[in-house]
Design a protein around this motif. Sequence first.
Motif, PDB file in Angstrom:
ATOM      1  N   SER A 157      17.259  29.069  40.424  1.00  5.93           N
ATOM      2  CA  SER A 157      16.076  29.719  40.985  1.00  5.93           C
ATOM      3  C   SER A 157      15.094  28.642  41.435  1.00  5.93           C
ATOM      4  O   SER A 157      15.271  27.475  41.124  1.00  5.93           O
ATOM      5  CB  SER A 157      15.417  30.639  39.951  1.00  5.93           C
TER       6      SER A 157
ATOM      7  N   ASP B 201      11.959  28.670  40.487  1.00  6.87           N
ATOM      8  CA  ASP B 201      10.887  28.648  39.493  1.00  6.87           C
ATOM      9  C   ASP B 201      10.830  27.268  38.821  1.00  6.87           C
ATOM     10  O   ASP B 201      11.820  26.826  38.246  1.00  6.87           O
ATOM     11  CB  ASP B 201      11.131  29.743  38.455  1.00  6.87           C
TER      12      ASP B 201
ATOM     13  N   GLU C 258      12.052  27.116  35.133  1.00  8.00           N
ATOM     14  CA  GLU C 258      13.507  27.184  34.961  1.00  8.00           C
ATOM     15  C   GLU C 258      14.130  25.812  35.250  1.00  8.00           C
ATOM     16  O   GLU C 258      15.055  25.386  34.548  1.00  8.00           O
ATOM     17  CB  GLU C 258      14.113  28.235  35.895  1.00  8.00           C
TER      18      GLU C 258
END
Length: 75
Positions: A61, A63, A66
């Motif tokens: 991802s 993000d 993460e």
Amino acid sequence: MPAIEVGRVCIKTAGREAGEKCVVVDIIDEKFVEVVGLSVKNRRCNIQHLEPVDQKVEMKSEDPEEIKKELEALE
């Protein structure tokens, strides 16, 4: 030598975060990339200030949290 690519783990060689590991998140142009790391803020960085290593993070991802967890798992 590994190339600068998305997901590549690098060590910053200049600036206040020199010596810290980071991950290439996005390639902005031929001179700049966006990086994020455990103690490296999510920011753009000159490619000349990065030293790529043989490790690579699987980008599941976009993000930053993460990506930091994936980088931490490598260490």
